[in-house]
Design a protein around this motif. Structure first.
Motif, PDB file in Angstrom:
ATOM      1  N   THR A  60       0.814  -1.211   0.000  1.00  7.79           N
ATOM      2  CA  THR A  60       0.000   0.000   0.000  1.00  7.79           C
ATOM      3  C   THR A  60       0.848   1.262   0.000  1.00  7.79           C
ATOM      4  O   THR A  60       0.365   2.328  -0.363  1.00  7.79           O
ATOM      5  CB  THR A  60      -0.933   0.015   1.226  1.00  7.79           C
ATOM      6  N   GLU A  61       2.132   1.168   0.411  1.00  8.13           N
ATOM      7  CA  GLU A  61       3.025   2.321   0.417  1.00  8.13           C
ATOM      8  C   GLU A  61       4.253   2.016  -0.442  1.00  8.13           C
ATOM      9  O   GLU A  61       4.588   0.872  -0.679  1.00  8.13           O
ATOM     10  CB  GLU A  61       3.504   2.657   1.843  1.00  8.13           C
ATOM     11  N   ASP A  62       4.911   3.079  -0.841  1.00  6.22           N
ATOM     12  CA  ASP A  62       6.156   2.934  -1.574  1.00  6.22           C
ATOM     13  C   ASP A  62       7.235   2.432  -0.613  1.00  6.22           C
ATOM     14  O   ASP A  62       7.265   2.824   0.556  1.00  6.22           O
ATOM     15  CB  ASP A  62       6.566   4.276  -2.183  1.00  6.22           C
ATOM     16  N   LEU A  63       8.107   1.565  -1.083  1.00  8.50           N
ATOM     17  CA  LEU A  63       9.111   0.958  -0.218  1.00  8.50           C
ATOM     18  C   LEU A  63      10.056   1.988   0.390  1.00  8.50           C
ATOM     19  O   LEU A  63      10.429   1.901   1.545  1.00  8.50           O
ATOM     20  CB  LEU A  63       9.919  -0.087  -1.005  1.00  8.50           C
ATOM     21  N   PHE A  64      10.433   2.999  -0.368  1.00 12.08           N
ATOM     22  CA  PHE A  64      11.401   3.982   0.115  1.00 12.08           C
ATOM     23  C   PHE A  64      10.746   5.287   0.555  1.00 12.08           C
ATOM     24  O   PHE A  64      11.376   6.328   0.565  1.00 12.08           O
ATOM     25  CB  PHE A  64      12.451   4.248  -0.974  1.00 12.08           C
ATOM     26  N   ASP A  65       9.480   5.241   0.930  1.00  9.72           N
ATOM     27  CA  ASP A  65       8.775   6.420   1.432  1.00  9.72           C
ATOM     28  C   ASP A  65       9.189   6.627   2.882  1.00  9.72           C
ATOM     29  O   ASP A  65       8.848   5.843   3.767  1.00  9.72           O
ATOM     30  CB  ASP A  65       7.260   6.220   1.314  1.00  9.72           C
TER      31      ASP A  65
END
Length: 94
Positions: A60-65
């Motif tokens: 659901t989120e970007d890995l590097f966020d």
């Protein structure tokens, strides 16, 4: 001196030159190569290449966020864990 001569085994008394030669050879080898380091050199142009395995895990989120906290969960079997520990204790490498 004669008493000491009879304490030395007969085979050693008969072959003392060969024993002395071997001892001298080992002493020379130890003196020349005792503190040397063996360094292997690879002279072939062929390089060992492994296939890269890429698995795309959708989330659901970007890995590097950096603004979102991520949870990472690793799962493995007890047998696999025991194998990993056994290899680590045997070789000392991770």
């Amino acid at each position: 001196m004669a008493q000491l001569k009879h304490r030395i085994p007969v085979k050693l008394r008969h072959n003392w030159k060969l024993v002395a030669l071997c001892a001298a050879f080992l002493a020379v080898c130890w003196g020349l190569f005792g503190s040397g380091t063996i360094r292997p050199y690879v002279t072939t142009a062929q390089a060992a290449e492994a296939e890269t395995v890429t698995t795309n895990l959708t989330g659901t989120e970007d890995l590097f966020d950096a603004s979102v906290a991520h949870d990472v969960k690793l799962t493995f079997t007890d047998e696999a864990y025991e194998d990993m520990l056994g290899e680590y204790f045997k070789d000392g490498e991770k």
